[in-house]
Scaffold this motif. Structure first.
Motif: not given
Length: 208
Positions: A1-4, A55-61, A65-71, A108-117
């Motif tokens: 869901r997050f990637q989508n 883990d903290v880095a992924a949670t912050e990101l 992305l989900w709540y501030e940028l998208c929502d 990019h460090p967390f989702m290299p393929f999606l970020s490259e696309e």
């Protein structure tokens, strides 16, 4: 869901931005808000990575992305992007591009393929790899306490209206919010946001 969700947000960007935009002379407080929040997110992610707290880095990101940028920001920006005035539209386009340019690198460090696309499809970056792009710095997105405070008030107002709607099952009913003069002066700058996100218009309250 997050990637989508990220990909759908990027598609929204590409719908409105077809070339590298030029920074406009003026930005709205909402644009300034998301730029400041981007800087905060970059700082939090970099600090967590420096301390090996992946883990903290992924949670912050994820939260940014989900709540501030998208929502929030994407919904706020629709008033400018689908409006008739050219200046707010140009500001929203530049802000979207600038934030996503940083987000792709931050991700990019967390989702290299999606970020490259995403990177390969950003205007101005076709044919380049994100692996050679510098990681974003918080200093590129300076703090803006005034914008943060003003948009926080707007968010609180919209969230409160939504809670009332849910509690009394008034999902589709238009609201008129009786507003004291001081609060009206602050919220009156955002009629499109209140209408689009809360189906609400403001009316001056003359009571004590």
């Amino acid at each position: 869901r997050f990637q989508n969700k990220i990909w759908q947000a990027f598609r929204f960007l590409r719908l409105h931005v077809s070339e590298v935009p030029t920074r406009p002379p003026e930005l709205s407080e909402i644009d300034k808000w998301i730029l400041a929040r981007t800087g905060t997110a970059i700082s939090a992610v970099r600090n967590a990575l420096d301390n090996y707290r992946f883990d903290v880095a992924a949670t912050e990101l994820h939260a940014f992305l989900w709540y501030e940028l998208c929502d929030w920001y994407l919904e706020f920006s629709k008033g400018a992007l689908y409006g008739e005035a050219d200046s707010p539209k140009a500001a929203a386009r530049w802000t979207l591009y600038t934030v996503f340019h940083a987000v792709a690198r931050l991700l990019h460090p967390f989702m290299p393929f999606l970020s490259e696309e995403i990177w390969q499809n950003l205007p101005g970056e076709a044919g380049k790899t994100i692996m050679l792009a510098p990681y974003p710095h918080a200093s590129d997105f300076p703090a803006n306490p005034e914008a943060l405070s003003e948009v926080a008030l707007l968010q609180q107002t919209i969230s409160s209206i939504r809670r009332v709607r849910a509690e009394f099952q008034l999902a589709k009913a238009p609201f008129t919010l009786l507003t004291p003069p001081a609060l009206l002066a602050q919220l009156n700058h955002y009629p499109a946001a209140l209408q689009n996100l809360a189906n609400t218009r403001l009316q001056r309250w003359e009571g004590e």
